[in-house]
Write a protein that holds these residues in place. Structure first.
Motif, PDB file in Angstrom:
ATOM      1  N   SER A 130       0.833  -1.204   0.000  1.00  0.00           N
ATOM      2  CA  SER A 130       0.000   0.000   0.000  1.00  0.00           C
ATOM      3  C   SER A 130       0.871   1.259   0.000  1.00  0.00           C
ATOM      4  O   SER A 130       0.512   2.279  -0.597  1.00  0.00           O
ATOM      5  CB  SER A 130      -0.951   0.005   1.196  1.00  0.00           C
ATOM      6  N   GLN A 146      -5.824  11.171   6.416  1.00  0.00           N
ATOM      7  CA  GLN A 146      -5.636  10.448   7.672  1.00  0.00           C
ATOM      8  C   GLN A 146      -5.107   9.042   7.423  1.00  0.00           C
ATOM      9  O   GLN A 146      -4.261   8.540   8.167  1.00  0.00           O
ATOM     10  CB  GLN A 146      -6.956  10.388   8.459  1.00  0.00           C
ATOM     11  N   SER A 147      -5.585   8.401   6.358  1.00  0.00           N
ATOM     12  CA  SER A 147      -5.114   7.045   6.047  1.00  0.00           C
ATOM     13  C   SER A 147      -3.638   7.048   5.682  1.00  0.00           C
ATOM     14  O   SER A 147      -2.896   6.131   6.036  1.00  0.00           O
ATOM     15  CB  SER A 147      -5.940   6.443   4.908  1.00  0.00           C
ATOM     16  N   GLU A 191     -10.362  11.946   4.861  1.00  0.00           N
ATOM     17  CA  GLU A 191     -10.237  10.502   5.109  1.00  0.00           C
ATOM     18  C   GLU A 191      -8.952   9.952   4.494  1.00  0.00           C
ATOM     19  O   GLU A 191      -8.224   9.174   5.123  1.00  0.00           O
ATOM     20  CB  GLU A 191     -11.449   9.773   4.534  1.00  0.00           C
ATOM     21  N   SER A 222      -1.604   7.537   8.837  1.00  0.00           N
ATOM     22  CA  SER A 222      -1.623   6.278   9.586  1.00  0.00           C
ATOM     23  C   SER A 222      -0.667   5.260   8.976  1.00  0.00           C
ATOM     24  O   SER A 222       0.049   4.552   9.684  1.00  0.00           O
ATOM     25  CB  SER A 222      -3.044   5.721   9.619  1.00  0.00           C
TER      26      SER A 222
END
Length: 351
Positions: free
Chosen positions: A240, A312-313, A309, A316
């Motif tokens: 990812s 933030q991903s 969103e 993280s």
């Protein structure tokens, strides 16, 4: 992208030297071909190498004590010289492959005059590049880098493992990227809500572009730095993360094509001494079409990176590196380090 697996216990000092050594080796491998000037690709690769080296020195500035002759500023001066000639190569290629086939017969004389000016300017730029690569300043830069690689000097920070501090290295640059005003070009902001200007509102988008294209250029440069830094540490994360690195590359390329058009239009109008549409209407029309294509390609990515969103991903993701087991450093290199460790000095903010 070639991904190397890494020893999770590798220290910042070891890894900094590894990255800088790889980058310097790639730069030096291009030097002879650049001076021969038979192919534009070595110049491109050497310029990229210099940019990556600047990023590496910046990323590891709290870990390494680099000689002044090999400082970020010194590397930047060489990179700028390479960049000037490379930009002219791109401009020339774009004129020949993209715009020359579109010309009307009445436009060819003006276009030929432009191409003559490009060749003359490029010849002068390459002459300056030759002088730079043969200069004492460049030779001193190379010697300083090699001396440091032979006898590296680190700060106490170098004893920390990469995994121990990796999120602290990556997060600041990504957060600065999110805060760049270039993301808001082509949008409206009301009551804290960001809305993309619809593609069919071409006049509004063109107005935003002409008023704020310098912000898009700045955003591209910042994305490029984030991409290079992210690539340095790709071996510490899963797939990812690699997808995000590839996405940084796409963002950079889209914005790069836009900047190439800005530079090209400025060069053409400066050379012709008039508005482009008056003498090279075919080229002007094609550039306007390319600008519309830019927004079509850019807006989906822009909307993604404006999403709270998604941001933030990504934050993280950067806080959770994956510990991998094989080592990227050859055994002989590790043994050499054991025999001749780098010196340690207190951190100096000037380096």
């Amino acid at each position: 992208m070639n991904v190397q697996t890494l020893d999770p216990a590798i220290t910042l000092a070891e890894y900094a030297r590894h990255i800088i050594q790889q980058t310097v080796k790639k730069i030096m491998a291009q030097e002879a071909a650049v001076l021969k000037d038979k192919d534009p690709e070595p110049l491109h690769q050497m310029r990229v190498g210099m940019r990556r080296l600047r990023t590496a020195v910046k990323v590891f500035n709290t870990t390494i004590v680099i000689p002044k002759a090999a400082s970020n500023s010194a590397i930047g001066k060489i990179a700028n010289t390479l960049g000037g000639t490379r930009d002219l190569d791109v401009l020339q290629q774009e004129l020949i492959t993209r715009y020359q086939p579109l010309l009307k017969k009445s436009e060819k004389t003006k276009f030929d005059a432009v191409m003559k000016q490009v060749l003359q300017t490029r010849q002068h730029s390459f002459s300056q590049l030759q002088k730079t690569l043969n200069s004492d300043r460049y030779q001193k830069l190379k010697r300083s880098l090699q001396d440091w690689l032979d006898h590296p000097v680190y700060t106490p920070m170098g004893d920390l493992s990469v995994l121990q501090i990796l999120p602290d290295l990556l997060l600041p640059l990504v957060c600065q990227l999110f805060l760049h005003p270039g993301w808001l070009v082509g949008t409206t902001v009301q009551a804290g809500n960001v809305t993309l200007i619809p593609l069919e509102e071409t006049d509004a988008l063109n107005q935003q572009f002409h008023q704020f294209n310098h912000l898009l250029h700045g955003l591209r440069k910042q994305i490029k730095g984030v991409r290079y830094q992210a690539e340095f540490f790709s071996g510490f994360y899963d797939t990812s993360y690699l997808e995000r690195v590839e996405e940084f590359k796409s963002l950079q390329e889209i914005l790069g094509q836009l900047q190439d058009h800005v530079v090209l239009r400025q060069f053409l109008e400066s050379t012709l001494g008039t508005d482009l549409g008056k003498v090279l209407h075919s080229v002007d029309r094609a550039m306007q079409q390319d600008q519309a294509t830019f927004w079509q390609n850019w807006q989906p990515l822009q909307q993604r990176y404006l999403s709270l969103e998604f941001r933030q991903s990504l934050r993280s993701l950067l806080t959770t590196p994956t510990a991998l087991t094989p080592t990227s450093l050859p055994t002989s290199q590790k043994q050499a380090k054991a025999r001749k460790p780098g010196k340690v000095k207190p951190a100096n903010p000037e380096h």
